[in-house]
Design a protein around this motif. Structure first.
Motif, PDB file in Angstrom:
ATOM      1  N   LYS A   1     -14.283 -50.411 -32.689  1.00 33.77           N
ATOM      2  CA  LYS A   1     -14.211 -51.516 -31.722  1.00 33.77           C
ATOM      3  C   LYS A   1     -12.784 -52.024 -31.583  1.00 33.77           C
ATOM      4  O   LYS A   1     -12.347 -52.370 -30.488  1.00 33.77           O
ATOM      5  N   TYR A   2     -12.051 -52.077 -32.723  1.00 33.00           N
ATOM      6  CA  TYR A   2     -10.673 -52.557 -32.637  1.00 33.00           C
ATOM      7  C   TYR A   2      -9.839 -51.599 -31.792  1.00 33.00           C
ATOM      8  O   TYR A   2      -9.006 -52.014 -31.001  1.00 33.00           O
ATOM      9  N   ARG A   3     -10.079 -50.294 -31.982  1.00 31.02           N
ATOM     10  CA  ARG A   3      -9.318 -49.313 -31.197  1.00 31.02           C
ATOM     11  C   ARG A   3      -9.686 -49.406 -29.716  1.00 31.02           C
ATOM     12  O   ARG A   3      -8.841 -49.291 -28.846  1.00 31.02           O
ATOM     13  N   GLN A   4     -10.993 -49.596 -29.469  1.00 36.07           N
ATOM     14  CA  GLN A   4     -11.421 -49.759 -28.071  1.00 36.07           C
ATOM     15  C   GLN A   4     -10.781 -51.008 -27.463  1.00 36.07           C
ATOM     16  O   GLN A   4     -10.416 -51.031 -26.286  1.00 36.07           O
ATOM     17  N   SER A   5     -10.664 -52.049 -28.297  1.00 36.72           N
ATOM     18  CA  SER A   5     -10.263 -53.350 -27.781  1.00 36.72           C
ATOM     19  C   SER A   5      -8.843 -53.383 -27.258  1.00 36.72           C
ATOM     20  O   SER A   5      -8.531 -54.125 -26.343  1.00 36.72           O
ATOM     21  N   TYR A   6      -7.938 -52.597 -27.866  1.00 39.41           N
ATOM     22  CA  TYR A   6      -6.550 -52.718 -27.425  1.00 39.41           C
ATOM     23  C   TYR A   6      -6.203 -51.762 -26.271  1.00 39.41           C
ATOM     24  O   TYR A   6      -5.044 -51.681 -25.857  1.00 39.41           O
ATOM     25  N   ALA A   7      -7.212 -51.060 -25.763  1.00 36.15           N
ATOM     26  CA  ALA A   7      -6.955 -50.205 -24.603  1.00 36.15           C
ATOM     27  C   ALA A   7      -6.486 -51.071 -23.441  1.00 36.15           C
ATOM     28  O   ALA A   7      -7.108 -52.073 -23.108  1.00 36.15           O
ATOM     29  N   GLY A   8      -5.370 -50.701 -22.859  1.00 33.09           N
ATOM     30  CA  GLY A   8      -4.833 -51.461 -21.734  1.00 33.09           C
ATOM     31  C   GLY A   8      -3.732 -52.415 -22.141  1.00 33.09           C
ATOM     32  O   GLY A   8      -2.989 -52.905 -21.293  1.00 33.09           O
TER      33      GLY A   8
END
Lengths: 524, 221
Positions: free
Chosen positions: A84-91
């Protein structure tokens, strides 16, 4: 298919983890098959023995379940937190924020909604990145301002521009286009970069007028001066209208209707049961019971974002002018220097450039300047996960120790029954059971207890993830997917079952050495 | 079926050697039904356990169904017992966690027989002794006579050539015990099985073809 998989796995020459796993799985399957062929006629005897000793079996199973559940919970938490943390910083290529505080604080605040914004950054930095010198150097995809500090029902309110909806891209879609935020209902509000600039300049002019009036009149109530004007101007038309807004900062006066619009994240809508057309009232501070209510900024929801599985789902987005105009935000918004320069202050800027090395160069740029710093979310979060991973390793060791203690519990519980089962074992021997069959029966009992315990532990773990999901999300911004089962859990079941089988060795040996003739006689 | 010569079982108790059983010679034919009597402690049960392969003789020769049990290791004696010998005990020794049917099935499972076939045979045996309605009852849900019948079925499940019974009437009244014993002997006779029964009850012994007084190692009837 499997041959291709194997060829692929062997391509590097050395056995990969996948090959090792396949080999172990095949080996385990063969051993299990062999064991089953030998034991299938007597397995029911073991299961019946476990069933008969309900209390003892139940308690030992529970202890195994707690240990296995702990291991599974740590796996689930760490794996999902990392994902989730990796997904979260996308963008979020780079975040430009105040010099105060660590870069990690800036990232956690801006990306994960954790903690507080560490300070403010002048709008001039935003202008440089959006359409100024730095933008000209690297080619800006987007520079999106954020202002934070208020909440609605515990969900953070983020003041920003509509670039957040029209430019911020969480990666690429299948067709190669930017993956923009999508709406599940309604639409975005309109408050663009030009509106923001006009708002800041208007604010500066009013402040200048106030100062002049104060100097002329030398009266304390000079700051009560208000502009009379039409409060319902459409801000989408550009910066000119911003000057015509009713900017009465009296705490009881409402802010312009065009600003008082909100877009809410999917979780906010789901958790609070609200949607388009409903009203929100921001409050200063997360605790609504003691927080100051910003009645002047009561807004109408105009859009609900589609779920992203990231902290974006838990935010309320309002025009940055609304946020900065709320009563009590003057200290956040401005200083004498910034207002003199026609600027305001903001919490952070989310930046993405066309130039691939822009994020790196941006950091070097601000290392020599004192008004801002640059944080790279992927680096900060990787470092955070490294720290968390180290702690998780320790937790894993502790969890496995709990499993080991539970296995010892299985051993002790079974061992203690061996005395009372001497007669039962002697009878079985008299019926033709060999020592090896007695050993097998007891080993299977231990394995069955451990197996059921492991399965129950994993079930408990997922139940706990379901029950505590909201709390975990509030504390960590990680939305746990309680229904996500991993292959590792199968290995956990296998490992705990084997450990349980090992725990049965000592009782099994003791049981198999029971003296038959002495224990067959009549019971007094 | 059983051939014994100079068979002896001794135990060490400290420096002392205790003779638990001593039999000079004994020969029992296939299909014969023999009662072993003798005073308490003369070694009747020990002899039965040696014939069953549960206890290994200290010395002497012991052949059962042509196999020299004294020379076999423990595992092979266990296998031999499972395939050739059925046992009935004084207190029936039924296992409480298991139903009547499961108690009967146990021996067949240890011997490695096919589960479905063993289940059919257990069914038939229990039907034959009148327990067709009690298949799934636990021992504590059965009368003493019913438990004894379950024990007999369990002894017969592997189709043994030899049935060893140690005081099989237990504490039952004469009428009930006698009836069940007659049932066992009837089945054994029909199927030409050898029965060796340890008993202190002369009325029961009288039902057998021969009675041996172990204490004196001589035939008394």
């Amino acid at each position: 298919m499997s041959a291709d998989l194997l060829r692929l796995a062997l391509a590097d020459g050395l056995p990969s983890p996948l090959v090792i796993r396949i080999a172990v799985a095949v080996l385990v399957a063969l051993v299990a098959l062999g064991v089953w062929v030998r034991v299938d006629r007597i397995a029911w005897i073991s299961l019946r023995n476990v069933h008969v000793r309900k209390l003892s079996s139940g308690l030992t199973t529970l202890s195994v379940a707690l240990g296995a559940g702990l291991v599974a919970a740590i796996w689930l938490m760490i794996a999902q937190a990392e994902e989730k943390y990796r997904q979260s910083y996308a963008g979020y290529s780079a975040i430009v924020g105040p010099q105060e505080g660590a870069p990690l604080s800036l990232v956690l605040s801006t990306v994960m909604n954790l903690g507080y914004a560490p300070g403010v950054v002048p709008m001039s930095v935003y202008r440089e990145l959006h359409d100024g010198r730095l933008a000209a150097r690297w080619g800006t995809n987007y520079a999106i301002p954020q202002a934070r500090g208020d909440y609605f029902e515990g969900f953070p309110i983020v003041g920003t521009t509509d670039d957040w909806f029209t430019k911020f891209a969480r990666g690429r879609d299948a067709d190669g286009g930017p993956r923009l935020l999508r709406f599940a209902a309604g639409e975005r509000w309109v408050f663009g970069h030009d509106d923001f600039v006009a708002f800041a300049e208007d604010l500066a002019k009013r402040k200048e007028a106030e100062l002049e009036a104060a100097a002329a009149d030398d009266h304390d109530h000079a700051h009560d001066h208000t502009h009379e004007g039409d409060a319902d101007h459409d801000h989408a038309q550009g910066g000119d209208q911003a000057q015509d807004h009713d900017h009465d900062h009296d705490q009881d006066a409402e802010l312009p209707v065009a600003w008082r619009q909100a877009v809410i994240g999917a979780d906010v809508a789901a958790k609070l049961g609200i949607g388009v057309g409903d009203a929100i009232v921001p409050s200063h501070g997360a605790d609504d019971l003691v927080a100051h209510q910003h009645g002047e900024a009561a807004s109408r929801i105009v859009g609900v974002l589609a779920p992203t599985g990231t902290p974006i789902d838990r935010c309320v987005y309002v025009p940055i002018a609304l946020f900065l105009s709320m009563s009590g935000h003057e200290a956040i918004r401005e200083t004498a220097q910034t207002i003199e320069a026609g600027q305001v202050q903001i919490s952070a800027i989310i930046y993405d450039a066309k130039h691939p090395l822009a994020a790196a160069q941006l950091r070097y740029e601000f290392q020599t300047r004192d008004e801002a710093q640059v944080a790279w979310p992927h680096i900060e979060i990787a470092q955070l996960l490294q720290i968390v991973g180290n702690a998780a390793d320790l937790l894993r060791v502790i969890a496995w120790l709990v499993v080991a203690v539970a296995a010892i519990g299985v051993c002790v519980a079974l061992y203690n029954t061996m005395n009372e089962r001497r007669r039962e074992i002697a009878i079985m021997r008299s019926l033709g059971a060999r020592r090896s069959q007695i050993v097998t029966i007891i080993l299977l009992e231990a394995t069955a207890i451990a197996f059921v315990g492991a399965v129950a532990g994993i079930a408990l773990c997922h139940l706990a993830a379901y029950g505590a999901g909201e709390l975990v999300q509030q504390r960590t911004s990680v939305a746990l997917d309680w229904a996500a089962f991993s292959l590792d859990e199968l290995w956990l079941i296998l490992g705990v079952s084997l450990l349980g089988g090992l725990a049965g060795v000592v009782p099994a040996v003791k049981g198999s050495t029971t003296e038959v003739a002495q224990n067959l006689g009549p019971v007094s | 079926m059983i051939e014994i010569e100079n068979l002896r079982k001794e135990y060490r108790r400290g420096a002392e050697t205790v003779v638990a059983c001593s039999v000079r010679a004994l020969h029992i034919e296939r299909g014969e039904q023999v009662a072993l009597i003798g005073r308490s402690g003369c070694g009747k049960t020990t002899l039965l356990n040696m014939i069953a392969g549960i206890v290994r003789p200290s010395r002497g020769a012991l052949r059962v169904a042509g196999t020299d049990l004294a020379r076999l290791g423990e595992g092979r004696r266990d296998r031999f017992r499972g395939r050739h010998i059925g046992m009935v005990f004084q207190t029936f020794n039924l296992l409480q966690p298991f139903s009547a049917l499961e108690n009967v099935l146990l021996g067949a499972q240890f011997a490695g027989h096919d589960r479905a076939a063993a289940r059919d045979r257990a069914h038939d045996l229990l039907q034959r002794v009148g327990l067709g309605e009690r298949l799934h009852h636990r021992p504590n849900e059965l009368s003493v006579g019913q438990m004894q019948r379950v024990a007999i079925c369990r002894a017969l499940i592997n189709d043994p050539e030899l049935i060893l019974a140690d005081e099989p009437l237990g504490n039952q009244d004469q009428a009930t015990g006698g009836e069940v014993l007659q049932m066992l002997l009837g089945i054994a006779r029909e199927e030409e099985r050898t029965v060796v029964m340890v008993t202190h009850d002369l009325d029961s012994a009288a039902l057998m073809q021969r009675t041996l007084d172990l204490e004196h190692l001589k035939e008394v009837a």
